[in-house]
Design a protein around this motif. Structure first.
Motif, PDB file in Angstrom:
ATOM      1  N   LEU B 307     -42.345-105.826  42.578  1.00 14.09           N
ATOM      2  CA  LEU B 307     -42.949-107.027  43.154  1.00 14.09           C
ATOM      3  C   LEU B 307     -44.467-106.927  43.133  1.00 14.09           C
ATOM      4  O   LEU B 307     -45.155-107.863  42.762  1.00 14.09           O
ATOM      5  CB  LEU B 307     -42.461-107.225  44.592  1.00 14.09           C
ATOM      6  N   ILE B 308     -44.972-105.749  43.535  1.00 17.59           N
ATOM      7  CA  ILE B 308     -46.423-105.555  43.542  1.00 17.59           C
ATOM      8  C   ILE B 308     -46.976-105.741  42.144  1.00 17.59           C
ATOM      9  O   ILE B 308     -47.984-106.431  41.928  1.00 17.59           O
ATOM     10  CB  ILE B 308     -46.779-104.152  44.070  1.00 17.59           C
ATOM     11  N   GLN B 309     -46.279-105.159  41.178  1.00 18.64           N
ATOM     12  CA  GLN B 309     -46.764-105.265  39.814  1.00 18.64           C
ATOM     13  C   GLN B 309     -46.846-106.719  39.362  1.00 18.64           C
ATOM     14  O   GLN B 309     -47.830-107.150  38.764  1.00 18.64           O
ATOM     15  CB  GLN B 309     -45.845-104.478  38.875  1.00 18.64           C
ATOM     16  N   PHE B 310     -45.794-107.480  39.660  1.00 21.97           N
ATOM     17  CA  PHE B 310     -45.808-108.871  39.208  1.00 21.97           C
ATOM     18  C   PHE B 310     -46.805-109.706  39.991  1.00 21.97           C
ATOM     19  O   PHE B 310     -47.442-110.596  39.460  1.00 21.97           O
ATOM     20  CB  PHE B 310     -44.401-109.473  39.302  1.00 21.97           C
ATOM     21  N   ARG B 311     -46.937-109.393  41.289  1.00 26.92           N
ATOM     22  CA  ARG B 311     -47.800-110.210  42.132  1.00 26.92           C
ATOM     23  C   ARG B 311     -49.281-109.941  41.838  1.00 26.92           C
ATOM     24  O   ARG B 311     -50.063-110.868  41.752  1.00 26.92           O
ATOM     25  CB  ARG B 311     -47.480-109.879  43.588  1.00 26.92           C
ATOM     26  N   TRP B 312     -49.623-108.653  41.680  1.00 30.47           N
ATOM     27  CA  TRP B 312     -51.051-108.324  41.570  1.00 30.47           C
ATOM     28  C   TRP B 312     -51.502-108.059  40.152  1.00 30.47           C
ATOM     29  O   TRP B 312     -52.583-108.462  39.755  1.00 30.47           O
ATOM     30  CB  TRP B 312     -51.375-107.097  42.426  1.00 30.47           C
ATOM     31  N   LEU B 313     -50.659-107.386  39.401  1.00 31.82           N
ATOM     32  CA  LEU B 313     -51.116-106.974  38.080  1.00 31.82           C
ATOM     33  C   LEU B 313     -50.972-108.075  37.052  1.00 31.82           C
ATOM     34  O   LEU B 313     -51.849-108.291  36.229  1.00 31.82           O
ATOM     35  CB  LEU B 313     -50.340-105.736  37.618  1.00 31.82           C
ATOM     36  N   GLU B 314     -49.864-108.812  37.142  1.00 23.95           N
ATOM     37  CA  GLU B 314     -49.605-109.758  36.075  1.00 23.95           C
ATOM     38  C   GLU B 314     -50.630-110.881  36.053  1.00 23.95           C
ATOM     39  O   GLU B 314     -50.902-111.468  35.018  1.00 23.95           O
ATOM     40  CB  GLU B 314     -48.195-110.325  36.190  1.00 23.95           C
ATOM     41  N   ARG B 315     -51.226-111.150  37.211  1.00 25.89           N
ATOM     42  CA  ARG B 315     -52.265-112.184  37.275  1.00 25.89           C
ATOM     43  C   ARG B 315     -53.438-111.852  36.371  1.00 25.89           C
ATOM     44  O   ARG B 315     -54.162-112.724  35.934  1.00 25.89           O
ATOM     45  CB  ARG B 315     -52.817-112.247  38.689  1.00 25.89           C
ATOM     46  N   ARG B 316     -53.616-110.547  36.187  1.00 23.07           N
ATOM     47  CA  ARG B 316     -54.790-110.146  35.411  1.00 23.07           C
ATOM     48  C   ARG B 316     -54.464-109.978  33.941  1.00 23.07           C
ATOM     49  O   ARG B 316     -55.284-109.531  33.168  1.00 23.07           O
ATOM     50  CB  ARG B 316     -55.346-108.835  35.986  1.00 23.07           C
ATOM     51  N   VAL B 317     -53.226-110.266  33.579  1.00 28.13           N
ATOM     52  CA  VAL B 317     -52.832-110.107  32.182  1.00 28.13           C
ATOM     53  C   VAL B 317     -52.968-111.444  31.460  1.00 28.13           C
ATOM     54  O   VAL B 317     -52.548-112.475  31.957  1.00 28.13           O
ATOM     55  CB  VAL B 317     -51.364-109.623  32.109  1.00 28.13           C
ATOM     56  N   HIS B 318     -53.590-111.386  30.274  1.00 30.25           N
ATOM     57  CA  HIS B 318     -53.717-112.604  29.469  1.00 30.25           C
ATOM     58  C   HIS B 318     -52.601-112.654  28.443  1.00 30.25           C
ATOM     59  O   HIS B 318     -52.485-111.747  27.635  1.00 30.25           O
ATOM     60  CB  HIS B 318     -55.042-112.617  28.708  1.00 30.25           C
ATOM     61  N   TYR B 319     -51.756-113.666  28.549  1.00 28.49           N
ATOM     62  CA  TYR B 319     -50.773-113.862  27.480  1.00 28.49           C
ATOM     63  C   TYR B 319     -51.359-114.872  26.517  1.00 28.49           C
ATOM     64  O   TYR B 319     -51.236-116.069  26.701  1.00 28.49           O
ATOM     65  CB  TYR B 319     -49.447-114.383  28.036  1.00 28.49           C
ATOM     66  N   GLY B 320     -52.079-114.416  25.477  1.00 28.81           N
ATOM     67  CA  GLY B 320     -52.861-115.233  24.564  1.00 28.81           C
ATOM     68  C   GLY B 320     -52.301-116.578  24.138  1.00 28.81           C
ATOM     69  O   GLY B 320     -51.276-117.042  24.431  1.00 28.81           O
TER      70      GLY B 320
END
Lengths: 432, 320
Positions: B307-320
């Motif tokens: 959950l933490i990964q999806f909530r905090w980290l995924e926001r910072r990932v750019h899916y081009g």
């Protein structure tokens, strides 16, 4: 029987098939290597001796794995007819009253008799209930004995020790001669459980656990035990005792390679060791502690017993009983004893091996049985402790810590006692 | 979210595009499934698998964790939260939890780091590129127990070459006895086993970056490392995020076989991970309630982590 029509169909089918095909029974065990091959030979002998039953032995890996698979299979109704359970698991299986049929009962129900007196004394109590009734069928029984690299002792000009004090006297000479004086496999069995039996020290309250699970506690911090282990630690620090971890073979290997003078192993190691040892070897009793008040007693019987699992049809139970009866025959006992080094469990098999002249050719094979025939002390009959396989895990952990210098002997045994007693209390709750 | 605060043209354009797309595609989706049962029929096999292999055992584990059960299943006693208290309160459990955390961080970090390094280097190779790649990938074909067995041989006290190498430097390595030595060996074998997996994904991620982007980056920035950090790495972020989750799961669960083989089913004082303890207490010790409580704790930890990964980290990932 969820489907009665199907079930009757199967029964009818198996009844007609019985004329042509033998009743199949399975035997799960925890032996590997040379000993597994001997088990297969025993099964072949049984299948060849009669046509009604056919037994199939299946190796489940180690003793622990055999017990674990047996329990898991029982829960899902897929249990084998016969399950081999080792010494440490005895309390677990004997306490599970509905899971097994007592060996004496299944034999009696199928027209066989079991004569308790025919078994050597050391074997009679370990797998029996409080009244002495055999719950498990003693099968492969062993004793921890000392194997001797005869070349090493000759080179150092010393005699094999009878007591630990004698070992301390010769160890420096063995070291000087270029050998590691001593190693031991499975310290839990050699230097812990059998320290209690060999030196007649009480292991646990409630008559070593036989009188009931409630309130049973182990006495790991007995002063004799602590004093002995401080000596072991001292040997280790001086390079007189080699410790290669909790694994059995890691400690056996340097002995096989001729680097070690004395190795504490199982009498059941004899068969395998005869093939793998690179040097001549002999054996003697596990040394005892000369400071203990009543030392030089018989050790606990080690190894394993066979348990008849419940929930099987009568014709299969009959085959199980026939097989148990077959196992106690002098001929099979003597064969198994001579092929593996596990001790002969009946007096008759021992006498037969003597008459065969087996011990004149292989004096090592007699050491285990002789050790088990030593006078029994009050505390060398056995122990009945729940969750004991887990308590052994704690012991292994703490022993490792002692040798890596992470803890003191006193703290280690205090931890074994505390955690062991917690586990015993848990077991008393599950069985209560 | 963070994109909007950047005044650059490239990222400023993206939210507009995203906002526009759902409006276009929604009517189309509705038109495809006018019969209400059809989507459920398509979903059924997957749902069935999830229910049978995840929800049902999970519910059983949660139930068992509140009971003390006889190993053979003859009877059980309700003990409330006792199993949880016993597990969390035990010093041994805390020690294993600490090691598991360290092990997961190190295995994930090293296997992803090395995988990325090898991928970047292999991406640049022109001559003999396929043989380099095959050599790097082939390790992935080794099953974890086999990897464990190889590790056991390499670190064997009597014949292990690593032990001899350490002795050459004057260090007496005792894998199986010394806690840290065993930890080192386990981490090494686990990382070695996982690097090729990360390598494959990073390499394909790198090859998916258009040449035009790379050329543009070369014009903008001459420093290779900075170019990698500012242009290539962000474009690899979706791959890295996916690999992070996969690697944490690997370190927590799939290393079981490596550990089991390396401790030769006698953990003694050797480091083990939480999942190994679950197995040891449940299947070896026959303590089903205690083992179930531990597996529920582990399940909660993984759930929270994901959950933490999806909530905090995924926001910072750019899916081009």
């Amino acid at each position: 029987m969820k489907n009665p029509i199907f079930a009757t169909g199967v029964l009818a089918l198996s009844a007609t098939a019985a004329l042509a095909q033998p009743v199949q029974i399975t035997w799960w065990h925890g032996m590997g290597g040379a000993n597994e091959q001997v088990i297969n030979q025993v099964a072949e002998k049984f299948n060849a001796a009669q046509a009604v039953c056919a037994i199939t032995p299946v190796s489940k890996g180690t003793y622990e794995e055999a017990l674990a698979s047996g329990i898991a299979a029982f829960r899902s109704g897929e249990q084998p007819n016969i399950l081999q359970v080792f010494d440490a698991g005895a309390a677990t299986i004997i306490n599970a009253k509905g899971a097994t049929i007592a060996a004496e009962d299944i034999l009696a129900q199928n027209g066989h008799t079991l004569d308790r007196e025919a078994f050597i004394e050391g074997v009679r109590y370990f797998y029996a209930d409080a009244t002495g009734k055999f719950i498990g069928m003693p099968f492969n029984s062993s004793a921890p004995i000392m194997y001797i690299n005869t070349e090493a002792l000759a080179k150092a000009g010393v005699e094999a020790p009878k007591t630990w004090a004698e070992f301390e006297a010769i160890a420096p000479k063995l070291k000087e001669a270029g050998y590691i004086p001593l190693t031991a496999s499975q310290l839990t069995w050699m230097f812990f459980e059998n320290y209690f039996s060999r030196n007649n020290v009480q292991f646990a309250s409630n008559n070593n656990g036989y009188d009931g699970f409630g309130g049973t506690e182990i006495d790991a911090t007995a002063p004799e035990m602590l004093a002995f282990w401080n000596r072991v630690k001292d040997w280790h620090d001086k390079g007189l005792f080699g410790f290669y971890g909790a694994g059995w073979s890691d400690n056996q290997k340097p002995f096989e390679e001729g680097k070690v003078a004395l190795w504490i192993g199982s009498s059941g190691s004899f068969g395998g060791l005869s093939k793998t040892a690179t040097m001549p070897f002999s054996a003697d009793f596990l040394p005892y502690d000369e400071t203990a008040a009543e030392g030089n007693k018989s050790t606990f019987i080690g190894g394993a017993a066979l348990f008849a699992m419940s929930g099987k049809p009568d014709d299969q139970n009959k085959c199980t009983a026939d097989f148990f009866d077959f196992l106690t025959t002098t001929e099979i006992q003597a064969f198994y004893h001579q092929a593996t080094g596990y001790v002969a469990i009946t007096t008759a098999a021992y006498e037969k091996s003597k008459a065969d002249g087996w011990y004149e050719q292989h004096p090592v094979a007699e050491v285990g049985i002789k050790q088990l025939m030593l006078p029994q002390g009050e505390w060398s009959k056995g122990y009945r402790l729940g969750f004991y396989p887990q308590i052994r895990v704690v012991e292994e952990r703490e022993f490792n810590k002692i040798f890596s210098g992470e803890t003191t002997v006193e703290d280690a045994f205090k931890a074994i006692e505390t955690e062991g007693n917690e586990l015993l209390a848990r077991f008393a709750k599950t069985s209560g | 979210m963070t994109d909007a605060t950047h005044p650059t043209a490239a990222s400023g354009a993206r939210p507009r595009r995203r906002a526009a797309s759902p409006a276009r595609s929604e009517p189309a989706k509705r038109a495809q499934f006018d019969r209400p049962l059809l989507p459920w029929a398509f979903l059924a096999p997957q749902l069935l698998v999830v229910c049978i292999f995840f929800y049902w055992p999970s519910v059983q584990a949660i139930t068992s964790s509140f009971y003390l059960e006889d190993p053979f299943g003859f009877g059980s006693t309700f003990v409330g939260l006792d199993n949880y208290k016993d597990a969390l309160g035990s010093a041994e459990y805390q020690r294993i939890a600490g090691f598991t955390a360290l092990f997961t961080v190190l295995v994930t970090g090293f296997s992803m780091g090395l995988g990325l390094l090898f991928a970047v280097k292999a991406d640049k190779v022109i001559r003999g590129r396929s043989s380099y790649r095959t050599a790097l990938i082939s390790v992935y074909a080794i099953a974890p127990p086999v990897a464990g067995l190889m590790g056991m041989m390499l670190f064997d006290q009597h014949i292990g070459p690593f032990v001899k190498l350490a002795a050459w430097f004057g260090y007496d390595m005792k894998v199986g006895i010394n806690y840290n030595d065993t930890a080192f060996a386990m981490i090494l074998v686990s990382v070695w086993k996982q690097v090729p997996y990360n390598f494959i994904f990073f390499l394909s991620g790198l090859q998916g970056i258009p040449a035009s982007v790379r050329e543009a980056a070369v014009i903008d920035c001459r420093n290779g490392f900075t170019r990698f950090r500012t242009a290539i790495l962000p474009l690899l972020a979706p791959t890295a995020f996916f690999l992070l989750i996969i690697n944490i799961t690997y370190a927590l669960f799939d290393t079981f076989a490596v550990i089991d083989v390396m401790v030769k089913d006698k953990p003694a004082n050797n480091p083990v991970t939480l999942v190994y303890k679950v197995y040891n207490d449940g299947f070896r010790g026959n303590d089903i309630g205690g083992s179930a409580a531990q597996s529920v704790i582990l399940m909660v930890v993984v759930l929270v982590l994901t959950l933490i990964q999806f909530r905090w980290l995924e926001r910072r990932v750019h899916y081009g």
